[in-house]
Design an enzyme around this catalytic site. Structure first.
Site, PDB file in Angstrom:
ATOM      1  N   ASP A  43       0.868  -1.304  -0.071  1.00 28.13           N
ATOM      2  CA  ASP A  43       0.088   0.013  -0.038  1.00 28.13           C
ATOM      3  C   ASP A  43       0.683   0.886  -0.004  1.00 28.13           C
ATOM      4  O   ASP A  43       2.020   1.250   0.107  1.00 28.13           O
ATOM      5  CB  ASP A  43      -1.039  -0.033   1.340  1.00 28.13           C
ATOM      6  CG  ASP A  43      -2.080   0.817   1.098  1.00 28.13           C
ATOM      7  OD1 ASP A  43      -2.110   1.855   0.045  1.00 28.13           O
ATOM      8  OD2 ASP A  43      -2.943   0.892   1.844  1.00 28.13           O
ATOM      9  N   GLU A  83     -10.038   7.496   4.961  1.00 30.34           N
ATOM     10  CA  GLU A  83      -9.053   7.127   5.678  1.00 30.34           C
ATOM     11  C   GLU A  83      -9.008   7.727   7.236  1.00 30.34           C
ATOM     12  O   GLU A  83     -10.095   8.018   7.689  1.00 30.34           O
ATOM     13  CB  GLU A  83      -7.868   7.085   4.991  1.00 30.34           C
ATOM     14  CG  GLU A  83      -7.941   6.602   3.502  1.00 30.34           C
ATOM     15  CD  GLU A  83      -6.467   6.203   2.981  1.00 30.34           C
ATOM     16  OE1 GLU A  83      -5.684   6.018   3.608  1.00 30.34           O
ATOM     17  OE2 GLU A  83      -6.479   6.045   1.537  1.00 30.34           O
TER      18      GLU A  83
HETATM   19  C1  BGC Z   1      -5.073   3.089   0.657  1.00 31.79           C
HETATM   20  C2  BGC Z   1      -5.320   2.170  -0.362  1.00 31.79           C
HETATM   21  C3  BGC Z   1      -5.475   2.739  -1.669  1.00 31.79           C
HETATM   22  C4  BGC Z   1      -4.241   3.429  -1.950  1.00 31.79           C
HETATM   23  C5  BGC Z   1      -3.991   4.022  -3.461  1.00 31.79           C
HETATM   24  C6  BGC Z   1      -4.081   4.205   0.256  1.00 31.79           C
HETATM   25  O1  BGC Z   1      -3.727   5.318   1.088  1.00 31.79           O
HETATM   26  O2  BGC Z   1      -4.787   2.713   1.974  1.00 31.79           O
HETATM   27  O3  BGC Z   1      -6.645   1.532   0.361  1.00 31.79           O
HETATM   28  O4  BGC Z   1      -5.638   1.866  -2.454  1.00 31.79           O
HETATM   29  O5  BGC Z   1      -4.155   4.560  -1.050  1.00 31.79           O
HETATM   30  O6  BGC Z   1      -4.866   5.247  -3.476  1.00 31.79           O
END
Ligand code: BGC
Length: 611
Positions: A332, A528
């Protein structure tokens, strides 16, 4: 010489100080230039740009689509240099690529849009042109290996203005309808393919245990079996590469454990014993792999003092060996570099633990440099390098990327098509959960005399869509196509029904008291860890609007637009009906469909909501 030295000695202390600083700065700049020159540059051997025609004329077996895929992968792998293999392991955010030809020069395996990674102009055509630009650069590399372009499609191809915005996963969880989830995924990938994008960073398979977590709405809920069933359906429905995420235990991070000073839960620690971790969080991944998931994203959480991207037991022993996962593991966002302050050590640890593609997502030049060193020194074996590259290439071949016609002209009109909006509308109505309904207030009659509508989310597509819509943290207002909940109500009632709308609930005092008051309130978009919240509840403003509307209507219906349960205990005594609408997306008409009885309420709570 002698006199020069003498003069130097005669310099004042301050001059010597300045001189010393100048020398130090000089050495510093020289050092930086020296280090920079060590990084692979466009002239780096192995990355000469070949004219596409020359490459196409070749009859390498890996270009022959009549051969079995394994044979094609072997043939290609045997032709690749170490640098080309390393390049395949890099996943780079598109804004970090200042010259699209770098995709070719460095042989990058993947390019992605984090939210905010949009083209200029930000239109469907702009997206198609941007992706085609990176793709043609990849095709100009020595071996013409296509890129994987990846995007988050949490609720539709939602980066793109004009796409259909489906309910967020929490709403799909409430439908508990695998067939609908499968169709949602199908429609999403159809819209993605219109922009030549073949990789979705979905489905989210986190099993949520604490609704204070800002990613609760990205999950199908708190029941591992439901998450597994719907996650598998989603994978089966996608006709592009899916990503089962976030492996493993991301839904059980503890409040207060986040490694990010801005967050409370997100990016935190999963404190579960192994049996509980495996029995709660592994089933959805197992199901997704059975359904054909070919990439798995390692989460940003920590388990047993190890960042997930460093956990060789979970990534290699459990996922790749026990579950026989044949696809690739992608890390990630910047997760690998959180393993250690040394980038070199981070990369060596993550790759040896089983990470195959690294979402850097920024600096690919230093990545190439450190990885080369690691392979040269043997800290990363040739065997591991080949295994990671093979997994990535296998997926690219399986997706048909090597064989597709890059000069295709996809049909952009499928973005936001009526057929896809109809699926989203169906998902909205099936996702609504009736929390309370005293005196059979619902369904409403379409021919009541007067309805008053209020609330911050009544006439706002941004609010009803939530985050991951055009922007990472979402948008406010009605500037993408769709139907607001208010517009849906207006369209549903009879011509004779008088509807008055006032966001703040300031209704004309002289007017007749309404038969029905409808207030649509809830959470502002967040994504998030920015949504980690100690006590999710309605705001003071929202409660005030509810009070004002109640005072002007016989019966009150409260519709809550939110990513998780909000605490309304002790507040709803004089509200006649309460509906959880989650984050329904662009098709607000689906709310009115059920409110006015065209369809029954069938949604079930995907997480506990105490009333
Ligand atoms: C998130 C992921 C996401 C990625 C790309 C990260 O901050 O945890 O779920 O796919 O960003 O955008």
């Amino acid at each position: 010489m002698h006199s020069t030295f003498m003069r130097f000695l005669q310099l004042s202390k301050s001059k010597i100080f300045i001189l010393t600083i100048l020398i130090a700065v000089g050495i510093g700049i020289g050092g930086i230039i020296f280090l920079y020159k060590q990084l692979p540059s466009p002239q780096h051997p192995g990355f000469e740009i070949y004219a596409q025609d020359e490459f196409r004329k070749s009859n390498y077996p890996y270009l022959d689509k009549s051969l079995p895929i394994d044979q094609r992968v072997d043939d290609l792998l045997n032709r690749m240099t170490t640098d080309e293999k390393i390049g395949q392991m890099a996943l780079v955010e598109k804004n970090s690529i200042h010259d699209p030809l770098d995709v070719s020069r460095y042989g990058l395996g993947g390019v992605m849009s984090g939210f905010g990674g949009k083209p200029e102009p930000n239109t469907p055509q702009g997206w198609l042109d941007m992706v085609n630009g990176f793709e043609s650069s990849a095709r100009y590399s020595r071996l013409g290996i296509p890129i994987l372009y990846g995007v988050d499609t949490n609720h539709g191809h939602s980066n793109v203005p004009g796409a259909t915005i489906f309910p967020h996963f929490i709403g799909l969880g409430a439908t508990s309808d695998p067939d609908l989830v499968r169709r949602t995924a199908q429609a999403t990938s159809e819209e993605m393919l219109a922009t030549n994008i073949y990789w979705s960073f979905s489905p989210n398979l986190d099993v949520v245990s604490d609704i204070r977590w800002g990613r609760t709405y990205e999950t199908f809920g708190s029941d591992p079996n439901t998450v597994a069933e719907l996650g598998k359906a989603y994978v089966e429905g996608l006709s592009v590469l899916s990503t089962a995420k976030h492996y493993l235990g991301n839904g059980s991070m503890e409040w207060g454990s986040s490694k990010n000073i801005n967050f409370a839960i997100d990016q935190g620690v999963t404190r579960l014993d192994e049996d509980t971790l495996i029995s709660t969080h592994l089933p959805p991944f197992k199901a997704a792999i059975e359904g054909g998931a070919k990439s798995v994203m390692a989460g940003l959480n920590t388990w047993e003092d190890k960042k997930m991207a460093a956990n060789s037991y979970l990534l290699t022993d459990v996922l790749k060996k026990e579950l026989n996962f044949q696809g690739f593991v992608v890390s990630d966002w910047y997760g690998v570099y959180e393993i250690s302050i040394s980038k070199y050590k981070s990369l060596v640890t993550a790759v040896n633990a089983g990470v195959d593609m690294i979402m850097l997502p920024f600096d690919y030049k230093s990545f190439m440099y450190y990885m080369e060193k690691a392979v040269q020194s043997g800290d990363i074996s040739e065997e591991r390098l080949n295994d990671a590259t093979r997994r990535i290439l296998l997926v690219k071949f399986e997706l048909g990327l090597f064989d597709r016609d890059v000069s295709n002209n996809p049909d952009l009109s499928v973005l936001g098509s009526q057929a896809n909006r109809d699926i989203a509308r169906e998902a909205v109505r099936k996702s609504l959960v009736l929390l309370k309904n005293t005196g059979e207030t619902l369904p409403l009659s379409k021919s009541v005399d007067r309805i008053v509508v209020a609330g911050s989310a009544a006439d706002n597509i941004g609010r009803q869509s939530g985050a991951w819509t055009v922007e990472w943290q979402g948008i406010d207002g009605n500037w993408i196509p769709g139907t607001t909940i208010l517009a849906g109500i207006k369209a549903a009632v009879s011509d004779s029904t008088d509807i008055e709308y006032n966001e703040a609930g300031n209704f004309s005092a002289s007017g007749k008291r309404a038969d029905i008051g409808i207030v649509v309130v809830g959470e502002k978009p967040y994504a998030e860890g920015w949504g980690d919240l100690a006590h999710p509840a309605l705001s003071k403003d929202d409660l005030e609007v509810i009070e004002k509307t109640k005072a002007r209507s016989e019966k009150l219906v409260v519709i809550i637009v939110s990513g998780r349960p909000l605490d309304i205990k002790g507040l709803h005594n004089d509200w006649n009906a309460v509906v959880a609408a989650w984050l329904p997306g662009s098709e607000g008409q689906g709310v009115a469909d059920v409110l006015f009885g065209d369809y029954p309420f069938t949604g079930k709570l995907p997480v506990t909501w105490e009333l």
